[in-house]
Design a protein around this motif. Structure first.
Motif, mmCIF file in Angstrom:
data_model
loop_
_atom_site.group_PDB
_atom_site.id
_atom_site.type_symbol
_atom_site.label_atom_id
_atom_site.label_comp_id
_atom_site.label_asym_id
_atom_site.label_seq_id
_atom_site.Cartn_x
_atom_site.Cartn_y
_atom_site.Cartn_z
ATOM 1 N N GLY A 416 62.793 23.873 35.340
ATOM 2 C CA GLY A 416 62.976 25.243 34.886
ATOM 3 C C GLY A 416 64.262 25.855 35.405
ATOM 4 N N PHE A 417 64.634 25.509 36.636
ATOM 5 C CA PHE A 417 65.865 26.043 37.219
ATOM 6 C C PHE A 417 67.084 25.553 36.439
ATOM 7 C CE2 PHE A 417 69.464 25.385 40.056
ATOM 8 C CZ PHE A 417 69.655 26.647 40.572
ATOM 9 N N TRP A 418 67.118 24.268 36.153
ATOM 10 C CA TRP A 418 68.268 23.721 35.430
ATOM 11 C C TRP A 418 68.287 24.211 33.988
ATOM 12 C CZ3 TRP A 418 71.893 22.135 38.383
ATOM 13 C CH2 TRP A 418 71.602 21.558 39.621
ATOM 14 N N MET A 419 67.133 24.439 33.385
ATOM 15 C CA MET A 419 67.108 24.993 32.034
ATOM 16 C C MET A 419 67.672 26.410 32.038
ATOM 17 S SD MET A 419 63.896 25.444 29.413
ATOM 18 C CE MET A 419 63.144 26.734 30.411
ATOM 19 N N LEU A 420 67.321 27.198 33.063
ATOM 20 C CA LEU A 420 67.846 28.559 33.171
ATOM 21 C C LEU A 420 69.363 28.536 33.342
ATOM 22 C CD1 LEU A 420 67.067 31.564 33.416
ATOM 23 C CD2 LEU A 420 66.860 31.224 35.879
ATOM 24 N N LEU A 421 69.856 27.627 34.173
ATOM 25 C CA LEU A 421 71.300 27.505 34.358
ATOM 26 C C LEU A 421 71.982 27.103 33.055
ATOM 27 C CD1 LEU A 421 73.768 27.491 36.225
ATOM 28 C CD2 LEU A 421 73.195 25.119 36.840
ATOM 29 N N GLY A 422 71.343 26.212 32.286
ATOM 30 C CA GLY A 422 71.914 25.808 31.002
ATOM 31 C C GLY A 422 71.992 26.952 30.017
ATOM 32 N N ILE A 423 70.954 27.814 29.988
ATOM 33 C CA ILE A 423 70.961 28.959 29.071
ATOM 34 C C ILE A 423 72.063 29.939 29.455
ATOM 35 C CG2 ILE A 423 69.624 30.935 28.270
ATOM 36 C CD1 ILE A 423 67.121 29.240 28.538
ATOM 37 N N PHE A 424 72.211 30.193 30.769
ATOM 38 C CA PHE A 424 73.288 31.082 31.222
ATOM 39 C C PHE A 424 74.653 30.517 30.805
ATOM 40 C CE2 PHE A 424 70.387 33.404 33.944
ATOM 41 C CZ PHE A 424 70.990 34.635 34.061
ATOM 42 N N SER A 425 74.828 29.233 30.982
ATOM 43 C CA SER A 425 76.119 28.621 30.652
ATOM 44 C C SER A 425 76.378 28.692 29.148
ATOM 45 C CB SER A 425 76.131 27.164 31.123
ATOM 46 O OG SER A 425 75.868 27.085 32.515
ATOM 47 N N LEU A 426 75.353 28.381 28.341
ATOM 48 C CA LEU A 426 75.524 28.422 26.893
ATOM 49 C C LEU A 426 75.856 29.836 26.421
ATOM 50 C CD1 LEU A 426 75.324 27.084 24.125
ATOM 51 C CD2 LEU A 426 72.853 27.528 24.166
ATOM 52 N N ALA A 427 75.158 30.847 26.965
ATOM 53 C CA ALA A 427 75.421 32.229 26.570
ATOM 54 C C ALA A 427 76.825 32.659 26.996
ATOM 55 C CB ALA A 427 74.373 33.157 27.178
ATOM 56 N N PHE A 428 77.250 32.217 28.174
ATOM 57 C CA PHE A 428 78.587 32.588 28.655
ATOM 58 C C PHE A 428 79.674 32.002 27.754
ATOM 59 C CE2 PHE A 428 82.271 31.568 31.388
ATOM 60 C CZ PHE A 428 82.648 32.859 31.734
ATOM 61 N N VAL A 429 79.548 30.733 27.421
ATOM 62 C CA VAL A 429 80.534 30.087 26.569
ATOM 63 C C VAL A 429 80.519 30.706 25.172
ATOM 64 C CG1 VAL A 429 81.193 27.898 25.500
ATOM 65 C CG2 VAL A 429 80.466 27.952 27.897
ATOM 66 N N ALA A 430 79.315 30.978 24.637
ATOM 67 C CA ALA A 430 79.216 31.584 23.310
ATOM 68 C C ALA A 430 79.889 32.949 23.285
ATOM 69 C CB ALA A 430 77.743 31.703 22.906
ATOM 70 N N ASN A 431 79.738 33.721 24.345
ATOM 71 C CA ASN A 431 80.370 35.036 24.406
ATOM 72 C C ASN A 431 81.889 34.910 24.445
ATOM 73 O OD1 ASN A 431 80.557 37.866 24.678
ATOM 74 N ND2 ASN A 431 80.656 37.687 26.895
ATOM 75 N N LEU A 432 82.390 33.954 25.197
ATOM 76 C CA LEU A 432 83.837 33.773 25.280
ATOM 77 C C LEU A 432 84.425 33.369 23.933
ATOM 78 C CD1 LEU A 432 84.320 31.905 28.686
ATOM 79 C CD2 LEU A 432 84.695 34.320 28.208
ATOM 80 N N LEU A 433 83.716 32.495 23.208
ATOM 81 C CA LEU A 433 84.256 31.949 21.963
ATOM 82 C C LEU A 433 84.041 32.868 20.766
ATOM 83 C CD1 LEU A 433 83.220 28.202 22.335
ATOM 84 C CD2 LEU A 433 85.430 29.264 22.836
ATOM 85 N N GLY A 434 83.259 33.924 20.910
ATOM 86 C CA GLY A 434 83.064 34.858 19.816
ATOM 87 C C GLY A 434 81.722 34.774 19.130
#
Length: 784
Positions: A416-434
């Motif tokens: 669950g911890f690594w899944m949460l980290l993955g979601i944060f990373s995906l959302a961060f990258v998606a925000n940067l790219l538009g």
């Protein structure tokens, strides 16, 4: 004279009404009646008798005076006239803010807040419109009445002018006509005001509906473009959004709009702020009074030590609880006010949570506090796309750094911890790219779920303490079932609370991910999938309903029997075995009712089911005679009660205490501790000895042989004395010793004693033998 001061126009008005009423068939031109007077004109008015003119004139004057006072203090119209400009300013601010928020890529949470706010405004407009409609209908009735009254006075004037009527009477008539006319003009003016307000509210309602359509379109577009790039990358943002003067002006405009909306809301809903203050005061007083009792409860119940710490700060708890219930106090407050309330609740909520969570979790709590504060800032800046995206990127990046830092601890290395980290990373990258819509959806869902989890955890802890406190207070303490099983009831209630919290958290998380409605629809389709077996067609939903109904019947039966055994039976002097019989029959009846209800929920035709049950019964009669015989025998045993639970019985070579009378067999617990299962049919068809059928007392027989040198009377007295001294030997009837026979070299005595502890007969017999042997030795009586 006042009579001479009447203008020609007024005289013409009166004469026209009188002539129109007296000569309706002469074809005189007349203005068609208005819609407000159409219902009245269908009723023929009558003139007042001339000798009653003075009385009717006084009554008309009083009525017109009352009507004038009612119009002057009309609460409906005057209140709405006062509140409408303020509401309109607030509405304009909300609509302007909505237009700004839906232009960029709004989050689902923002759209939900906008939709709830606009829907509540629509409800407010509908409520006001209903009040105005009712008031307009009342005024229409008054207009009809005034038209009828004016026509009656016009007829009276025409009748008076055709006769030799004193001038004072004519003056009263004309004064009444003019007062009715003035009152009608005032009512009509008020009606025009109401119609004007209704038109303005209709226009406002149309604007709100249009805004709701825009919000709904924005929601649909957001869900449709989740995987599409809907904005430029963060470093390629439009120049007007990055420029200092333009950005500052836009920020100032957005903040001013929100402040105007909040000011208008505060002006219109001043009573709600006072209500909130009173609610905080009430909670503060209640929590301060509860604090000593809760501390004592924590000292007495080790399981509640952690939970009771949350009550150590009543002020913080009162503030947090009042803000949690603020949705009912402020039903349509602006976003800015919710941001203010969230900031106010931050410090007291943190103080409360630090008292009840493990110190190892303090870093996670601190991180959530920082993220929540950033969320409130992003809520205020939602109308500024670049600032909102920058704050979201900062939140996600900070969350990633924190999670990476915490990953070095072994206790957090879970999937669950690594899944949460993955979601944060995906959302961060998606925000940067538009991919702003996707980033907002994932970021808000994860953060909102974390906040909800912490909130639900604290609420469960609080409710657990309140449940245990309730179990220690009246009126629950009057129930014996509660007094004897407080810990068990609390554990079951805590389990229910935790499952409910998990369910709420799961539903809230699905809603934040925009998956709740699809998930419910998908589950509904699966449950509605038909399963056909021959001519029988059922669904998974029917099967689930069948299982849940049967399970609920078992739970309800257990609860009813528990309540009867703990609180009802001890209050009545019931015969031995009767409570068990009642509980068993209730158990059968509840299960039968539950099974029939479950069969109906399964979708079975109860008529066919009855036929099937009859055929099945015939088959049982032939093929399962023994089982049916034992079942009927068990029912007879429960009703007739020749043997009862707790009786000492003997069946063939089995002797012991009746432990249970079941649906097929009866269980007997022997003195050796073994269980003998006896079919119920045998207990009715075979010979059964019930040692305690009429009473609980059992006899104990003991033989003693002494030498001929002993005095028989002394031996008899010794035996009876030793038996009477035993605490488990009944005093009524008293123990009895007899000289049974003369033997070869010995006198044989028999001791008969009764005890109401049949399950301890062997132990009592042993103790009597030991005490009698010691007494004979002390009396120097030889034992043979």
């Amino acid at each position: 004279m006042k009579l001479m001061e009447i203008s020609l126009r007024d005289v013409a008005f009166v004469v026209a009404m009188a002539v129109g009423a007296l000569c309706p068939a002469k074809g005189l031109a007349a203005e068609p009646p208005s819609a407000s007077t159409a219902s009245f004109m269908s009723v023929q008015a009558a003139s007042f008798p001339l000798d009653e003119v003075s009385v009717e004139a006084v009554a008309t004057s009083d009525e017109m005076h009352d009507l004038s006072a009612e119009l002057a203090s009309d609460p409906t119209v005057s209140t709405l006239q006062k509140e409408w400009p303020v509401f309109l300013r607030e509405l304009n601010s909300r609509l302007k803010e909505t237009a700004k928020l839906v232009r960029p890529s709004p989050s689902l949470d923002t759209l939900r807040h906008l939709e709830r706010s606009l829907v509540r405004m629509t409800k407010t407009l509908d409520g006001w419109n209903r009040q105005l409609t009712r008031r307009a209908q009342q005024l229409d009735k008054k207009l009809n009445h005034l038209d009828q009254l004016g026509q009656s006075w016009s007829l009276t004037l025409a009748s008076a002018q055709s006769q030799d009527t004193p001038p004072s009477v004519l003056q009263n008539i004309q004064t009444s006509i003019f007062s009715v006319r003035d009152a009608r003009a005032a009512v009509e003016a008020r009606r025009v005001v109401i119609i004007g307000l209704q038109n303005q509210m209709a226009e406002a309602d149309r604007r709100v509906d249009a805004a709701l359509d825009v919000v709904e379109q924005a929601r649909s577009q957001l869900l449709a473009r989740l995987l599409n790039r809907d904005s430029p990358s963060l470093w390629n943002a439009p120049a007007e959004e990055r420029s200092g003067p333009g950005w500052v002006a836009e920020a100032r405009s957005s903040l001013e709009t929100q402040l105007r909306g909040l000011a208008a809301y505060a002006q219109r809903e001043q009573g709600r702020f006072l209500l909130h203050a009173l609610w905080v005061l009430l909670l503060l007083v209640a929590l301060h009074r509860m604090r000593p009792g809760v501390e004592a409860l924590g000292a007495a119940e080790p399981d509640l030590v952690t939970s009771t710490r949350i009550f150590a700060s009543p002020t913080s708890m009162a503030l947090v609880l009042s803000i949690l219930t603020a949705h009912w106090i402020y039903p349509q407050s602006p976003r800015l006010w919710w941001a203010v309330l969230g900031a106010i609740a931050l410090i007291p909520a943190t103080r409360m949570l630090r008292r009840i969570i493990n110190p190892d979790l303090f870093p996670f709590l601190n991180a959530l506090v920082i993220l929540y504060l950033a969320d409130q800032l992003r809520l205020v800046a939602a109308a500024l796309p670049l600032l909102s995206r920058s704050l979201l990127a900062a939140e996600l990046f900070g969350g990633m750094i924190f999670l990476l830092y915490q990953s070095r601890h072994p206790r957090v290395r879970r999937a669950g911890f690594w899944m949460l980290l993955g979601i944060f990373s995906l959302a961060f990258v998606a925000n940067l790219l538009g991919y702003v819509s996707l980033a907002l959806l994932l970021g808000d869902a994860v953060l909102g779920s974390a906040y909800a989890a912490v909130l639900l955890y604290a609420l469960v802890r609080i409710v657990e303490v309140l449940v245990m406190a309730a179990l220690h207070c009246r009126p629950l303490t009057l129930l014996s079932a509660v007094r004897k099983n407080q810990l068990l009831i609390w554990q079951r209630a805590s389990r229910v609370l935790r499952w409910a919290a998990w369910a709420l958290w799961a539903l809230g998380t699905l809603e934040r991910l925009a998956l709740r409605a699809p998930a419910i629809e998908w589950a509904g389709k699966i449950l509605a999938t038909p399963l056909s077996v021959g001519s029988i067609s059922i669904t998974l939903g029917n099967l689930l309903a069948f299982g849940l109904t049967v399970w609920a019947a078992f739970l309800f039966s257990r609860f009813v029997r528990f309540l009867l055994e703990e609180d009802v039976y001890p209050r009545f002097h019931l015969a031995t075995g009767l409570p068990y019989a009642i509980s068993t029959m209730l158990h059968y009846l509840i299960l039968l009712a539950g099974f029939l209800t479950a069969a109906a929920a399964l979708g079975l035709d109860m008529t066919k089911f009855t036929i099937l049950a009859g055929a099945f019964g015939v088959g049982l009669g032939f093929g399962m005679q023994t089982i049916v015989n034992n079942f009927i025998s068990g029912v007879i045993l429960l009703f007739e009660r020749p043997i009862k639970v707790g009786d000492e019985i003997q069946v063939d070579d089995a002797e012991g205490e009746v432990e249970t009378i079941g649906i097929r067999a009866t269980t007997i617990r022997t003195a050796s501790g073994s269980r003998v299962i006896v079919p119920n049919g045998i207990l009715l068809s075979n010979r059964v000895t019930n040692w305690t059928g009429s009473a609980r007392e059992r006899t104990i027989e003991l033989q003693v042989a002494v030498g001929y040198s002993a005095n028989p009377g002394e031996v008899i007295a010794l035996l009876e004395r030793e038996a009477s001294a035993h605490p488990m030997i009944s005093k009524n009837p008293p123990p009895q010793a007899l000289l049974a026979k003369f033997g070869s070299g010995a006198l044989t005595f028999e001791l008969h004693a009764w005890t109401d502890h049949p399950d301890k007969r062997a132990k009592i017999r042993s103790e009597l033998t030991v005490s009698i042997n010691a007494a004979l030795a002390k009396a120097k009586i030889p034992v043979q």
